[in-house]
Design a protein around this motif. Structure first.
Motif, mmCIF file in Angstrom:
data_model
loop_
_atom_site.group_PDB
_atom_site.id
_atom_site.type_symbol
_atom_site.label_atom_id
_atom_site.label_comp_id
_atom_site.label_asym_id
_atom_site.label_seq_id
_atom_site.Cartn_x
_atom_site.Cartn_y
_atom_site.Cartn_z
ATOM 1 N N MET A 11 -47.023 -17.751 42.664
ATOM 2 C CA MET A 11 -45.610 -17.760 42.263
ATOM 3 C C MET A 11 -44.918 -18.946 42.901
ATOM 4 S SD MET A 11 -42.829 -14.683 42.555
ATOM 5 C CE MET A 11 -42.849 -14.692 44.343
ATOM 6 N N THR A 12 -44.173 -19.697 42.089
ATOM 7 C CA THR A 12 -43.515 -20.918 42.545
ATOM 8 C C THR A 12 -42.081 -20.950 42.044
ATOM 9 O OG1 THR A 12 -45.634 -22.084 42.392
ATOM 10 C CG2 THR A 12 -43.651 -23.435 42.585
ATOM 11 N N ALA A 13 -41.160 -21.412 42.867
ATOM 12 C CA ALA A 13 -39.770 -21.592 42.456
ATOM 13 C C ALA A 13 -39.627 -22.975 41.836
ATOM 14 C CB ALA A 13 -38.832 -21.435 43.640
ATOM 15 N N VAL A 14 -39.132 -23.033 40.599
ATOM 16 C CA VAL A 14 -38.974 -24.311 39.914
ATOM 17 C C VAL A 14 -37.523 -24.448 39.446
ATOM 18 C CG1 VAL A 14 -41.372 -24.244 39.123
ATOM 19 C CG2 VAL A 14 -39.560 -23.408 37.631
ATOM 20 N N PRO A 15 -37.040 -25.690 39.285
ATOM 21 C CA PRO A 15 -35.678 -25.892 38.767
ATOM 22 C C PRO A 15 -35.559 -25.353 37.343
ATOM 23 C CG PRO A 15 -36.539 -27.897 39.782
ATOM 24 C CD PRO A 15 -37.690 -26.956 39.669
ATOM 25 N N ILE A 16 -34.473 -24.647 37.088
ATOM 26 C CA ILE A 16 -34.290 -24.071 35.766
ATOM 27 C C ILE A 16 -34.157 -25.154 34.705
ATOM 28 C CG2 ILE A 16 -32.712 -22.678 34.347
ATOM 29 C CD1 ILE A 16 -32.116 -20.976 36.762
ATOM 30 N N HIS A 17 -33.551 -26.295 35.057
ATOM 31 C CA HIS A 17 -33.350 -27.352 34.063
ATOM 32 C C HIS A 17 -34.672 -27.977 33.599
ATOM 33 C CE1 HIS A 17 -34.263 -30.731 36.772
ATOM 34 N NE2 HIS A 17 -33.582 -30.088 37.702
ATOM 35 N N SER A 18 -35.775 -27.708 34.322
ATOM 36 C CA SER A 18 -37.074 -28.273 33.928
ATOM 37 C C SER A 18 -37.786 -27.414 32.887
ATOM 38 C CB SER A 18 -37.971 -28.434 35.153
ATOM 39 O OG SER A 18 -38.335 -27.153 35.681
ATOM 40 N N LEU A 19 -37.254 -26.226 32.601
ATOM 41 C CA LEU A 19 -37.906 -25.311 31.677
ATOM 42 C C LEU A 19 -37.461 -25.568 30.242
ATOM 43 C CD1 LEU A 19 -37.449 -22.040 33.773
ATOM 44 C CD2 LEU A 19 -39.502 -23.472 33.624
ATOM 45 N N ARG A 20 -38.360 -25.218 29.301
ATOM 46 C CA ARG A 20 -38.067 -25.358 27.871
ATOM 47 C C ARG A 20 -38.315 -24.020 27.181
ATOM 48 N NH1 ARG A 20 -42.021 -29.854 25.935
ATOM 49 N NH2 ARG A 20 -40.814 -29.610 23.986
ATOM 50 N N PRO A 21 -37.536 -23.707 26.153
ATOM 51 C CA PRO A 21 -37.784 -22.448 25.426
ATOM 52 C C PRO A 21 -39.173 -22.445 24.803
ATOM 53 C CG PRO A 21 -35.646 -23.382 24.859
ATOM 54 C CD PRO A 21 -36.376 -24.430 25.639
ATOM 55 N N GLY A 22 -39.835 -21.311 24.872
ATOM 56 C CA GLY A 22 -41.169 -21.190 24.309
ATOM 57 C C GLY A 22 -41.147 -20.671 22.884
ATOM 58 N N ASP A 23 -42.339 -20.419 22.368
ATOM 59 C CA ASP A 23 -42.501 -19.907 21.006
ATOM 60 C C ASP A 23 -42.377 -18.389 21.066
ATOM 61 O OD1 ASP A 23 -43.009 -19.599 18.381
ATOM 62 O OD2 ASP A 23 -45.094 -20.271 18.424
ATOM 63 N N SER A 24 -41.167 -17.900 20.909
ATOM 64 C CA SER A 24 -40.912 -16.466 21.080
ATOM 65 C C SER A 24 -41.279 -15.677 19.831
ATOM 66 C CB SER A 24 -39.436 -16.239 21.397
ATOM 67 O OG SER A 24 -39.128 -14.855 21.419
ATOM 68 N N MET A 81 -31.752 -16.967 31.352
ATOM 69 C CA MET A 81 -30.326 -16.999 31.020
ATOM 70 C C MET A 81 -29.511 -16.180 32.018
ATOM 71 S SD MET A 81 -30.618 -16.693 26.869
ATOM 72 C CE MET A 81 -28.855 -16.979 26.606
ATOM 73 N N ALA A 82 -30.080 -15.055 32.495
ATOM 74 C CA ALA A 82 -29.382 -14.252 33.504
ATOM 75 C C ALA A 82 -29.240 -15.033 34.811
ATOM 76 C CB ALA A 82 -30.132 -12.945 33.735
ATOM 77 N N ALA A 83 -30.297 -15.784 35.172
ATOM 78 C CA ALA A 83 -30.240 -16.599 36.397
ATOM 79 C C ALA A 83 -29.166 -17.673 36.284
ATOM 80 C CB ALA A 83 -31.604 -17.231 36.652
ATOM 81 N N LEU A 84 -29.021 -18.260 35.097
ATOM 82 C CA LEU A 84 -27.981 -19.260 34.890
ATOM 83 C C LEU A 84 -26.594 -18.637 35.029
ATOM 84 C CD1 LEU A 84 -29.485 -21.266 31.893
ATOM 85 C CD2 LEU A 84 -29.144 -22.085 34.236
ATOM 86 N N LEU A 85 -26.438 -17.411 34.480
ATOM 87 C CA LEU A 85 -25.147 -16.730 34.604
ATOM 88 C C LEU A 85 -24.788 -16.473 36.066
ATOM 89 C CD1 LEU A 85 -25.005 -14.056 31.737
ATOM 90 C CD2 LEU A 85 -23.593 -16.108 32.008
ATOM 91 N N LYS A 86 -25.795 -16.224 36.878
ATOM 92 C CA LYS A 86 -25.564 -15.930 38.292
ATOM 93 C C LYS A 86 -25.426 -17.203 39.119
ATOM 94 C CE LYS A 86 -28.071 -12.514 39.966
ATOM 95 N NZ LYS A 86 -29.230 -11.629 40.265
ATOM 96 N N GLY A 87 -25.566 -18.374 38.472
ATOM 97 C CA GLY A 87 -25.386 -19.638 39.167
ATOM 98 C C GLY A 87 -26.615 -20.135 39.899
ATOM 99 N N GLN A 88 -27.781 -19.577 39.605
ATOM 100 C CA GLN A 88 -29.003 -20.022 40.260
ATOM 101 C C GLN A 88 -29.444 -21.376 39.703
ATOM 102 O OE1 GLN A 88 -30.839 -15.470 40.421
ATOM 103 N NE2 GLN A 88 -32.224 -17.211 40.160
ATOM 104 N N GLU A 89 -30.044 -22.162 40.553
ATOM 105 C CA GLU A 89 -30.581 -23.454 40.133
ATOM 106 C C GLU A 89 -32.103 -23.420 40.000
ATOM 107 O OE1 GLU A 89 -29.239 -26.488 42.771
ATOM 108 O OE2 GLU A 89 -27.132 -26.299 42.173
ATOM 109 N N THR A 90 -32.735 -22.434 40.639
ATOM 110 C CA THR A 90 -34.193 -22.297 40.549
ATOM 111 C C THR A 90 -34.535 -20.866 40.151
ATOM 112 O OG1 THR A 90 -34.456 -21.686 42.884
ATOM 113 C CG2 THR A 90 -34.557 -24.050 42.326
ATOM 114 N N ILE A 91 -35.777 -20.676 39.722
ATOM 115 C CA ILE A 91 -36.256 -19.351 39.333
ATOM 116 C C ILE A 91 -37.743 -19.259 39.642
ATOM 117 C CG2 ILE A 91 -36.849 -19.996 36.948
ATOM 118 C CD1 ILE A 91 -35.755 -17.217 36.102
ATOM 119 N N ASP A 92 -38.194 -18.070 40.022
ATOM 120 C CA ASP A 92 -39.599 -17.871 40.345
ATOM 121 C C ASP A 92 -40.440 -17.890 39.073
ATOM 122 O OD1 ASP A 92 -39.090 -17.678 43.035
ATOM 123 O OD2 ASP A 92 -38.878 -15.494 43.012
#
Length: 335
Positions: free
Chosen positions: A1-14, A55-66
């Motif tokens: 498990m690694t904490a990465v910047p949220i801005h580095s993530l891209r939406p996947g094929d949901s 999206m919930a992490a962004l609402l809470k003001g987080q910059e990284t996510i596990d």
């Protein structure tokens, strides 16, 4: 498990056709407890499972996510996304699960109907229907990989013939043991055994090729062997009929009470475990209806899948036990 910047993530094929659920995002954002890590495709940084959590992490003001990283192809990533969305979180709609199953059939045609059904949260018959519709455009391999990871041929002729040989060599072997050695399912082994007991070929549709169970040379060819086999068939058929008549008059409560008093079961740990399982399944039809009513819609698909798997396990257990009882009552029928 690694904490990465949220801005580095891209939406996947949901697999969700309706996109994100804002109400679900808001509910996740209100939680104080940390959310489980999301699943991300390592090479592309696309989110396989967890966009609502992002999206919930962004609402809470987080910059990284596990994050947990996934290494594999894009098709495997979609399969993993479907499995994840079926097993937890906001459930997929029935139409989304059917659409996902159709895509998995196209990208993973080697997977068995039951394996795809478990991944997509559908019934195996539903998947079989979808596969039949796709068969015109999607080439189907000669083998399929089951839920247990084993490869089994679509054409089970060789497996049935191997099972017939094993049954002749090991008449008291369990269905599961023969199935494992022959590379077919326990249900197919049961069908082979019944065909052999009736003097039929282990392979359906092989008219005119009667199977002697491998004992003809030892017992001697001729009318006597045929008469013995016919007699064994008649005795086996009568025993089955008698057993069905008895079962029609069984009262589950009285039978369970009798089993609970049997010391041969009560004095063994395995026996006590069996009795506990039987007690748990002995509730009346009204109680089952009450249990059905209490299941919330978002858990329905999971409970249905578990109930079907447990039912299959009980059916295999009953068939295996029935075969063993018949082999003791009428040993000539299994030889």
């Amino acid at each position: 498990m690694t904490a990465v910047p949220i801005h580095s993530l891209r939406p996947g094929d949901s697999p969700r056709s309706e996109g994100k659920d804002t109400n679900h995002v808001a509910q996740l954002a209100e939680l104080d407890a940390p959310l489980p890590p999301i699943l991300v495709e390592r090479d592309t940084m696309r989110v396989i499972d967890g966009m609502h959590r992002v999206m919930a992490a962004l609402l809470k003001g987080q910059e990284t996510i596990d994050v947990e990283f996934f290494d594999g192809s894009t098709d495997d990533a979609f399969l993993r996304a479907v499995e994840a969305n079926v097993s937890h979180g906001l459930p997929l709609s029935h139409s989304d699960r059917r659409a996902a199953a159709e895509r998995i059939i196209q990208t993973h045609p080697h997977m068995s109907d039951r394996a795809i059904a478990r991944a997509a949260g559908l019934g195996a018959k539903t998947v079989a229907t979808i596969r039949h519709r796709c068969a015109r455009t999607v080439p189907q391999p000669a083998t399929r990989v089951g839920r247990d990871g084993r490869v089994r041929p679509l054409n089970s002729v060789e497996g049935r013939q191997r099972a017939a040989q094993l049954i002749a060599e090991r008449p008291f072997a369990s269905l599961r043991e023969v199935a494992r050695l022959a590379g077919i399912s326990p249900a197919t082994v049961s069908d082979v055994r019944k065909r052999l007991e009736s003097g039929e070929s282990p392979v359906p549709g092989s008219e005119g090729h009667r199977h002697d169970g491998g004992d003809q040379d030892a017992a001697g060819a001729g009318e006597g062997n045929g008469g013995d086999r016919a007699g064994a068939q008649a005795r086996s058929a009568k025993a089955k009929a008698d057993r069905r008549v008895r079962l029609l008059h069984l009262d589950p409560a009285s039978v369970l009470d009798k089993l609970l008093r049997d010391p041969s079961l009560r004095h063994k740990e395995e026996g006590r475990q069996l009795l506990r399982l039987l007690q748990q399944n002995s509730i009346g039809s009204r109680s089952w209806a009450d249990l059905s009513a209490v299941v919330p819609p978002h858990c329905g698909a999971l409970v249905v899948e578990l109930a079907r798997q447990f039912a299959e396990t009980w059916a295999e257990f009953a068939q295996e036990l029935d075969d063993r009882v018949r082999s003791v009552e009428h040993p000539t029928a299994t030889r």
